[in-house]
Every structure is written in structure tokens, then in C-alpha cells.
Design an enzyme around this catalytic site. Sequence first.
Site, short mmCIF file in Angstrom:
data_model
loop_
_atom_site.label_atom_id
_atom_site.label_comp_id
_atom_site.label_asym_id
_atom_site.label_seq_id
_atom_site.Cartn_x
_atom_site.Cartn_y
_atom_site.Cartn_z
N THR A 160 39.81 31.06 35.65
CA THR A 160 39.08 29.84 35.71
C THR A 160 38.66 29.86 37.12
OG1 THR A 160 41.05 28.88 34.42
CG2 THR A 160 40.17 27.41 35.99
N ASN A 187 39.18 30.38 30.25
CA ASN A 187 40.53 30.58 30.04
C ASN A 187 40.84 32.10 30.62
OD1 ASN A 187 43.13 30.03 29.42
ND2 ASN A 187 42.95 30.72 27.46
N ASP A 192 45.09 27.94 24.48
CA ASP A 192 45.71 26.67 25.32
C ASP A 192 46.41 25.84 24.39
OD1 ASP A 192 45.62 27.71 27.85
OD2 ASP A 192 43.98 26.43 28.52
N GLY A 235 44.49 29.55 37.71
CA GLY A 235 45.76 30.32 37.84
C GLY A 235 46.70 29.83 36.61
N GLY A 236 46.02 29.14 35.37
CA GLY A 236 46.73 28.82 34.37
C GLY A 236 47.68 27.90 34.92
O1 DON Z 1 43.25 24.97 31.03
C1 DON Z 1 43.89 25.86 31.59
O2 DON Z 1 44.96 25.38 32.07
C2 DON Z 1 43.69 27.31 31.46
N1 DON Z 1 42.65 27.41 30.25
C3 DON Z 1 43.28 27.77 32.77
C4 DON Z 1 43.06 29.34 32.75
C5 DON Z 1 43.25 29.74 34.51
O3 DON Z 1 43.44 28.88 35.12
C6 DON Z 1 43.03 31.16 34.43
N2 DON Z 1 43.04 31.68 35.63
N3 DON Z 1 43.67 32.24 36.40
#
Ligand code: DON
Length: 564
Positions: A373, A393, A415, A465-466
Site C-alpha cells: 500500500t 493490497n 481483505d 503496512g496491512g
Molecule cells: O486495506 C488494507 O488494509 C490492506 N489491503 C492494506 C495493504 C497494505 O497496507 C500492504 N502494505 N504493506
Amino acid sequence: MKHLVKITLFFFLLIGCKTNQKTNVKARGLMTQKAMVVSAREEASKIGSDILKKGGNAFDAMAATELALAVSFPYAGNLGGGGFMVYRKANGEIGAIDYREKAPLSATKNMFLDGNGNVIPGKSTLGAMAIGVPGTVAGVFAVHEKLGSLPIEDILKPIIELAYKGVVVTKKQESRIKHYQPFFRKVNKDSIIFDKLWKENDTIKYPALAKTLERLLEHGKDGFYKGETARTLAKFIQDNGGIITEDDLAKYEAKWRTPIVFQYDDLKIISMSPPSSGGVSLGQIMKMIEPYDLHTFGHNSVKSIQVITEAERRAYADRSYFLGDPDFVDIPVETLLSKSYLTKRMDGFSFEKPTSSNDIAHGTIQIVESDETTHYSIIDQFGNAISATTTINGAYGSKLYCSDLGFFLNNEMDDFSSKPGVPNMFGVTGGEANSIAPQKRMLSSMTPTIVEKNGKLLMSVGTPGGSTIITSVLQTILNVHEFNMTMQEAVDAPRFHHQWLPDEIQMEVKGFDINTINQLRKLGYVINEKESPVIGKVDGILVLKDESLEGGADYRGDDTAVGF
Ligand code: DON
């Protein structure tokens, strides 16, 4: 020898601290007087900043930076993904837009399960079935139409030029491309541009992407969701075994949402509402830690880590039960953020020992129904601020690259909760509220956030950062507010993370004092330093007392602040 290194290091630190004490000099990021853009690539920050210099506002610069990231940062910047933006206008008006991907019309609840009801490994993360209907182009055009001021040609032209001219490969990008090449080869039938052995300082040109962008110049949003691009995209996805149709693309609309707003001490925090969990979870954590004196406990001290961890544990348990797309499920947002609920939630917390995640689950509320992201922050010369996080993602999304159109497609379907209780690629579990349904948006952790202090703009901040996004944004705000750091120091400081399950504190490797780690272990906390070498890649802008701007561009990436 080891001893000698330690002693030398000790003196270095001592001298460093003394110098700082004497001169009181703090590590500051880029300082500017009027306007700034901070993003994952210098090229994108510069294009955004140039738009501001030309007289455009933060919303014009948002459109420009978002699309420039699609060219310069294919790892996460995108036309094939989605995102969220929160804004605060100079007059104090706030708002948010949701351009999150949606499940295709023919998606089904159990589409990632086999005949025995088990999750099919990789189906929601790699290849065409993992793709959600992209929202980025709709988001950009909606923002520009409602809030922008420059003609769209002024915004698109430099980006198209960049795509034709090409982007120089950085050292970090070289190793990222190399790392993911086996996946590109596995997923794509034909060879793609990223299969080549790209080296630092090479230039990658994107003529197919430039042509796709030219269709936006000609037809606006319809240049993506209808006509040639939509036809090519739907056919490409279906030829690769996916289910997105031209109808899915034609139906996609970005949605204006009301941001989540809450108070922490004298700060007003404005953050993203569902279908992102960002604002609600950030609000829950901050309200749970507010009664504790973190400033006195100290930055990354045992006590601060305990309080924050315990609040995070409880908020993530709620996240996985209550949160999903508000167009499909009722979310008790007010209760989840209320003082009485959160005070009760922290019942049972003690400094003596950790709460077990097994004993936590979600709170009880009566309701009817239940790596990669990128983030950028912009403040313009008029005082408008935006905070936007956008994603495909995983790193390079589904790894499926449409060579005719010049971009990667997301793997955002991961997700969703494919099966209640089974963790997704970020290890977060979900329930019914985040189950798959046609046209539904998958729950996100993206937390684009704006902070006000005493009615004035203080900060724009966010990160990839998910599931660690929420806790990285939290720590950055606390670093400035509680621990008196500059924006750059706040961004650079080592971070930790707890998300209820697994029941462990992830810590950035070598970022934490060994005594702190040992004390936490002694109290019964499980510390994991291995799995998350990096937590978040935060970008932010801080408004200083004299109204100048300080950028915080995370050293963990190629992130850069540009402004004037
Ligand atoms: O929307 C979300 O929470 C995830 N798809 C975000 C993915 C993400 O931050 C990956 N990065 N490291």
C-alpha cells in the site's frame, strides 16, 4: 572485540545526546513555508508539488500524486486498486472519500473455499480471482470534480509525460522486483515488463500505461470504466480465469463518507470511516489509552508498551467482529467509540501481567446484525490538507499485470474474510460482518488521518503496512503529542504492534532496548522481532507553531518530501 564495539557505540550515543542537549537541535525533515507533498517516490511528490506551485489546490495535487504514484511506484501505486482519502479544508470543513475496490457482481460468499469448506491457499491472493473491481480512477475523478480547481489536462499531462519518459529504478526497487519475479512468472501467461533484470539507475518506460492515461484525458472517468480500457481489462481478467465483467466496471462509483472524529487530550483526530477499520480502531485505542500518562511513562518504555498493547488487543478483537462495509452491515460505531464502553473494555487490565487474547474476544453489544500500500500527505498554500492511502493490497497486488494497459491488478479480495476465524495474509481474522457478497467492499485497515489542535490544522499522516497501519499511525501521533518529537523523528522511531491474534507483540528488529524486551517477556508477553523487520512506512506533514511545514518521509522506503 565485541566489548570494544559496545563501548565505542556507547560513547557515540553519549556524544550524540550531549550535542543534542546543548544545542537542542532536533532531527527535522524537509521544512517549507507554504506547501508540501510527501509520498513514496520523489517523482510523485514533485509532480504534486508542481501542481500546487501552478496554483492548484490540495485536491488537484491529490489527483496528480495518486496517478503519478501509479506510474512511479508500481509496487503499490495503482490504477488497478483503490484507496481512501480524508480531507480538511482551510475553513475547517472535513470530509472523506472511499474509492475502495468492490467484490464483482458474481462473487459468492464461499468463492475461496474448496468442497470441504477449507480455504484454497493462494486463491484470494494470486491471480485473477483475487481481484476486486478497481476504484482508484473513480476516486481521483470524484475528488477533482468536486474539490479541484485546475483543468484535468494540467494534472494528467505531466503524468503521461513521466510514463513515456520513464522512471529511474532505485536500489530498493531493484531488490523488490527481483524478489517478486518468481511470482510474476507463475501468475502471468506471457512475459511482462518486470521480468527483465532491472538494475539500479536503469529507466523503465511505460508507454502502454501512458496510452491508458491518455484515454482518461479524452474521456474522463469513462476512459477507464467504459470503452476500450474496460473492454480490454474485463477480457484480460476473464482470459486469466477471473470473473470481473464490463458491467462490474461500468457500475463502479466512489463514495463520499463522513470521517470518524474523536478527541484525544486537546487533539481532534479526523480519520477514515468504514469500510476502513482505520478510524474506528484508532479511536478505540486512543480513547482506551487516554487516561494513562504515557508522557511520564516514556517513549517505548515497558509501561507505555503495555498500555498500548492492551488497548490494541481489545480494539483488534472488536475490529474482527463488528467491522465491515457499512452499506451491508450495521456497525455500532457510536458505542464502539463511547467512553463507557471503552472504560469497561479496559477492565481487567493490570501492569502485573498481560491479558490473554483467548480471554478477550469482542465486546458485548446488542446489535441487529452484525505488502502493499502507499500513503501520501499534502498541505497546500491555502491551508487545505489531504491524507490519502492507496493500495493494490499485496506487493504488486495479484501479480497479474495487464501489459496492454500497463498496470498490475489488486488482490484486495483477500481483505474479505474468506472463512470466519481463518486469518488472511496479514494474519487478521474476520467474521460475518466482513464476509464476501457481490458489490460489497472488503474491510480495510487504511488510516489516512488529519489532526487538529485548538481548532487549527496540526498534522496529516498515514502509512501502508496491512494490519499494522492503525498502530503505526497511532504511534506517530503519540510520538509528536506525548513524546515531543519532530515529524521526522516521529516517523523514524522504532515501532511495535499487537493485533489480538496472534497473541504477540511484533517489534521492529533492533529497534528496542533489550532490557525493555526482557522485562516484557518476564511479565508474560510474547515478543516477535522476526516476522516484521519493518512496521509501516509512514509519511506525514506537521504544521509548526510559526505555521511552517515539516515533512516526515519514512527512511524505510524511498519516500520523499517536496514543497516550497
Ligand atoms: O486495506 C488494507 O488494509 C490492506 N489491503 C492494506 C495493504 C497494505 O497496507 C500492504 N502494505 N504493506
